[in-house]
Write a protein that holds these residues in place. Structure first.
Motif, short mmCIF file in Angstrom:
data_model
loop_
_atom_site.label_atom_id
_atom_site.label_comp_id
_atom_site.label_asym_id
_atom_site.label_seq_id
_atom_site.Cartn_x
_atom_site.Cartn_y
_atom_site.Cartn_z
N GLN A 238 9.61 -0.50 -78.47
CA GLN A 238 9.07 -1.81 -78.12
C GLN A 238 10.23 -2.71 -77.72
O GLN A 238 11.28 -2.70 -78.35
N CYS A 239 10.02 -3.50 -76.68
CA CYS A 239 11.01 -4.46 -76.22
C CYS A 239 10.27 -5.76 -75.93
O CYS A 239 9.37 -5.78 -75.11
N ASP A 240 10.65 -6.84 -76.62
CA ASP A 240 9.94 -8.11 -76.50
C ASP A 240 10.93 -9.25 -76.30
O ASP A 240 12.04 -9.22 -76.82
N LEU A 241 10.47 -10.27 -75.58
CA LEU A 241 11.21 -11.52 -75.42
C LEU A 241 10.30 -12.63 -75.91
O LEU A 241 9.11 -12.64 -75.59
N PHE A 242 10.87 -13.57 -76.67
CA PHE A 242 10.11 -14.68 -77.21
C PHE A 242 10.82 -15.98 -76.89
O PHE A 242 12.04 -16.05 -76.89
N SER A 243 10.04 -17.02 -76.65
CA SER A 243 10.59 -18.34 -76.39
C SER A 243 11.20 -18.90 -77.67
O SER A 243 11.05 -18.32 -78.75
N SER A 244 11.86 -20.03 -77.54
CA SER A 244 12.44 -20.66 -78.71
C SER A 244 11.36 -21.11 -79.70
O SER A 244 11.64 -21.29 -80.88
N GLN A 245 10.12 -21.25 -79.23
CA GLN A 245 9.00 -21.62 -80.11
C GLN A 245 8.23 -20.38 -80.59
O GLN A 245 7.15 -20.49 -81.13
N GLY B 266 9.49 -20.75 -69.67
CA GLY B 266 8.45 -20.78 -70.70
C GLY B 266 7.21 -20.00 -70.33
O GLY B 266 6.39 -19.71 -71.18
N ASP B 267 7.05 -19.67 -69.03
CA ASP B 267 5.91 -18.85 -68.60
C ASP B 267 6.17 -17.39 -68.94
O ASP B 267 7.33 -16.97 -69.05
N ARG B 268 5.10 -16.63 -69.08
CA ARG B 268 5.25 -15.19 -69.29
C ARG B 268 5.96 -14.60 -68.09
O ARG B 268 5.80 -15.08 -66.97
#
Length: 142
Positions: free
Chosen positions: A7-14, A122-124
């Motif tokens: 699994q590889c994920d990116l998340f915003s600061s929120q 901030g968009d996907r």
């Protein structure tokens, strides 16, 4: 032969997801809990590092936590975007410097997306180039 990232994920600061990729794709829901739990560990490490994190060029957080079947690694950008990678722990051939290199590739590709004038921060992330890079990176170590 190294373990394959699962699994590889990116998340915003929120902490809302910007990008999620699983190999194979049917494992996405399986890792949902693991990945979101790891965000708490990322936040703890960031707050523990405090100002030292701001002064560092290397934003690799290392192993966040191991489970019986997987190891969870983290990375955070200067803008507090979090990268989380879940790797199969059955094979120990994947070294820390290889994980670090994979995160650098992800960060470079993410930077390319941020430089696109048509991308709203901030968009996907919906980018074929990014998808291709992530898929090749995940298959490269398999």
């Amino acid at each position: 032969k190294a373990a394959c990232p699962s699994q590889c994920d990116l998340f915003s600061s929120q902490n809302y997801p910007l990008y999620i990729r699983s190999v194979p794709t049917e494992n996405e829901l399986k890792f949902h809990y693991t990945v979101h739990t790891s965000l708490d560990v990322v936040d703890e490490k960031i707050s523990a590092m405090g100002k030292a994190l701001v002064d560092q060029r290397e934003l690799y957080l290392g192993l966040l936590y191991p489970t019986e079947d997987y190891k969870v690694y983290g990375y955070v950008t200067n803008s507090k975007v979090k990268f989380v990678m879940v790797v199969d722990s059955s094979n120990t051939a994947l070294r820390d410097n290889e994980i670090r290199s994979m995160f650098r590739k992800l960060h470079n590709s993410y930077t390319d997306i941020m430089c696109n004038p048509f991308y709203n921060p901030g968009d996907r992330i919906h980018s074929r180039a990014f998808d291709t890079m992530v898929n090749s990176m995940m298959m490269q170590v398999c």
